[in-house]
Design a protein around this motif. Structure first.
Motif, PDB file in Angstrom:
ATOM      1  N   THR A  31       0.845  -1.207   0.000  1.00  0.00           N
ATOM      2  CA  THR A  31       0.000   0.000   0.000  1.00  0.00           C
ATOM      3  C   THR A  31       0.871   1.245   0.000  1.00  0.00           C
ATOM      4  O   THR A  31       1.738   1.392   0.870  1.00  0.00           O
ATOM      5  CB  THR A  31      -0.837   0.082   1.304  1.00  0.00           C
ATOM      6  N   PHE A  32       0.627   2.127  -0.940  1.00  0.00           N
ATOM      7  CA  PHE A  32       1.227   3.461  -0.916  1.00  0.00           C
ATOM      8  C   PHE A  32       0.097   4.483  -0.899  1.00  0.00           C
ATOM      9  O   PHE A  32      -1.071   4.138  -1.100  1.00  0.00           O
ATOM     10  CB  PHE A  32       2.110   3.688  -2.154  1.00  0.00           C
ATOM     11  N   HIS A  33       0.442   5.732  -0.645  1.00  0.00           N
ATOM     12  CA  HIS A  33      -0.549   6.818  -0.740  1.00  0.00           C
ATOM     13  C   HIS A  33      -0.034   7.831  -1.751  1.00  0.00           C
ATOM     14  O   HIS A  33      -0.078   7.600  -2.931  1.00  0.00           O
ATOM     15  CB  HIS A  33      -0.815   7.416   0.649  1.00  0.00           C
ATOM     16  N   GLY A  34       0.528   8.958  -1.259  1.00  0.00           N
ATOM     17  CA  GLY A  34       1.124   9.913  -2.190  1.00  0.00           C
ATOM     18  C   GLY A  34       2.629   9.724  -2.226  1.00  0.00           C
ATOM     19  O   GLY A  34       3.204   8.947  -1.461  1.00  0.00           O
TER      20      GLY A  34
ATOM     21  N   SER B 235       0.067  13.261  -7.092  1.00  0.00           N
ATOM     22  CA  SER B 235       1.443  12.750  -7.177  1.00  0.00           C
ATOM     23  C   SER B 235       1.486  11.320  -7.737  1.00  0.00           C
ATOM     24  O   SER B 235       2.523  10.880  -8.222  1.00  0.00           O
ATOM     25  CB  SER B 235       2.139  12.801  -5.814  1.00  0.00           C
ATOM     26  N   ASN B 236       0.370  10.602  -7.684  1.00  0.00           N
ATOM     27  CA  ASN B 236       0.332   9.269  -8.300  1.00  0.00           C
ATOM     28  C   ASN B 236       0.581   9.398  -9.811  1.00  0.00           C
ATOM     29  O   ASN B 236       1.232   8.558 -10.411  1.00  0.00           O
ATOM     30  CB  ASN B 236      -1.029   8.577  -8.099  1.00  0.00           C
ATOM     31  N   TYR B 237       0.045  10.468 -10.381  1.00  0.00           N
ATOM     32  CA  TYR B 237       0.221  10.710 -11.822  1.00  0.00           C
ATOM     33  C   TYR B 237       1.565  11.382 -12.097  1.00  0.00           C
ATOM     34  O   TYR B 237       2.314  10.981 -12.984  1.00  0.00           O
ATOM     35  CB  TYR B 237      -0.922  11.600 -12.312  1.00  0.00           C
ATOM     36  N   GLU B 238       1.847  12.418 -11.302  1.00  0.00           N
ATOM     37  CA  GLU B 238       3.027  13.247 -11.596  1.00  0.00           C
ATOM     38  C   GLU B 238       4.343  12.538 -11.261  1.00  0.00           C
ATOM     39  O   GLU B 238       5.334  12.719 -11.954  1.00  0.00           O
ATOM     40  CB  GLU B 238       2.928  14.563 -10.805  1.00  0.00           C
ATOM     41  N   LEU B 239       4.360  11.747 -10.180  1.00  0.00           N
ATOM     42  CA  LEU B 239       5.624  11.147  -9.732  1.00  0.00           C
ATOM     43  C   LEU B 239       5.667   9.622  -9.866  1.00  0.00           C
ATOM     44  O   LEU B 239       6.698   9.068 -10.249  1.00  0.00           O
ATOM     45  CB  LEU B 239       5.892  11.539  -8.271  1.00  0.00           C
ATOM     46  N   ALA B 240       4.560   8.939  -9.538  1.00  0.00           N
ATOM     47  CA  ALA B 240       4.599   7.469  -9.556  1.00  0.00           C
ATOM     48  C   ALA B 240       4.446   6.910 -10.970  1.00  0.00           C
ATOM     49  O   ALA B 240       5.149   5.960 -11.350  1.00  0.00           O
ATOM     50  CB  ALA B 240       3.501   6.907  -8.657  1.00  0.00           C
TER      51      ALA B 240
END
Ligand SMILES: [Zn+2]
Length: 355
Positions: free
Chosen positions: A36-39, A105-110
């Motif tokens: 499980t991750f979040h931001g 941040s899921n889109y921008e970084l992950a």
């Protein structure tokens, strides 16, 4: 990467360095794990946010993905559900990557990292957050404690007075940690009134969703849709407004699950197959919740109770490991080294008792 390692990461580094993780990976290869991750966050954090635990540094996530791509088989939630439903064998050392809440941040970084390593992830989104209707209730609490000019607040909650010290950032962080478990005890409607009352007492207005610090901002539906087109991401449900479902009445619980499903179907064009319970502990959902999630059309649901996914687990109470803080912790977790060590200790105690 930060050099200040948590004791769990130091223990994990020892398990990896000693070869126990490799041993466990071979011995426990038929068990899958869900992370499980979040931001994700960049740099040293944002002083406007008190609780950084939900926002893993992006370079740590990249190291974890690099390790998973090399030594594990990252599968989608749909593959896991399919194999468990048909009773077929999962690939050895399967891992599922999940993100909760739906941060930008899921889109921008992950997402760029998932593409780089050709990995898949399931994003469990809070649909009202993506709609831009409201920020998440725990973000309001964090920002209220972080932004107030007050240095002390005596707060009546659950029949007692909680003295919240707010003189420094560190004291505010400690006060947040003391206040959150108390808030989570309340029914959802009581909790929302309490957050309103808290903002008023602290002299802080609820910020608009556009004014949120960068790390707390939600994904938008275009980002979510774009990611699903790539095949690296699928979208799962995490309710509409992120209540703890066991603290909701039946009507609210039903509406939270159904609205979430309907919004995902409307925006992504596909029925979500998996769900994750907000907060996700054993007391955070009920038997009624499991039935409603199933009835609404989901095929599986994740908790945040740690554990391996073997043939015994219920598809509506899938265990998930919390976000690892380092690549060593991730490896000691997905390999099963932590569990292997626990089993050895248990067996040692038993053996000693027989002597
Ligand atoms: Zn959540």
């Amino acid at each position: 990467m930060s050099l200040a390692l948590h004791p769990r990461s130091i223990k994990a580094a020892a398990l990896v360095g000693s070869g126990l993780a490799s041993f466990a990976r071979t011995r426990r290869s038929t068990e899958a794990s869900i992370l499980t991750f979040h931001g994700l966050s960049e740099g040293n954090g944002d002083p406007a946010i008190l609780d950084w635990a939900l926002h893993l540094p992006v370079e740590v996530f990249r190291d974890i993905c690099c390790m998973l791509a090399k030594d594990y088989r990252v599968i989608s939630m749909a593959e896991l559900i399919d194999a468990r439903t048909r009773g077929t064998t999962l690939p050895a050392n399967s891992v599922v990557i999940t993100f909760d809440d739906g941060y930008a941040s899921n889109y921008e970084l992950a997402y760029p990292i998932l593409q780089e390593f050709d990995l898949h992830a399931t994003l469990f989104v809070t649909t009202g957050f993506l709609d831009g209707d409201d920020m998440l209730w725990f973000q309001r609490v964090d920002l209220a404690l972080g932004r107030t000019r007050k240095e002390l607040l005596d707060w009546q909650i659950n029949g007692r007075t909680l003295r919240l010290y707010l003189g420094t950032r560190e004291l505010r962080q400690q006060s947040l940690l003391r206040l959150m478990p108390e808030l989570k005890e309340l029914t959802h409607s009581e909790l929302l009134s309490e957050v309103d009352r808290l903002e008023e007492a602290l002299g802080v207005c609820e910020p608009g969703i556009d004014e949120l610090p960068k790390a707390l901002r939600p994904l938008n539906w275009e980002m979510a849709f774009d990611m699903t087109l790539s095949g690296h991401v699928d979208i799962g449900g995490h309710t509409h407004t992120h209540p703890i479902l066991s603290r909701c009445d039946s009507m609210t619980m039903r509406a939270e699950i159904a609205t979430c499903r309907n919004r995902i179907l409307a925006e992504i064009g596909e029925l979500p197959v998996a769900f994750s319970y907000p907060n996700g502990g054993e007391d955070d959902y009920t038997r009624e919740t499991l039935l409603l999630v199933r009835e609404t059309g989901f095929k599986a649901a994740c908790t945040t109770v740690s554990g391996r996914v073997d043939e015994e687990v219920s598809m509506f109470q899938l265990p998930r490991y919390g976000s690892p803080e380092s690549v060593w912790e991730a490896e000691a977790t997905v390999s099963g080294a932590f569990e292997t060590l626990k089993d050895w200790r248990k067996n040692c105690v038993k053996a000693m008792a027989m002597i």
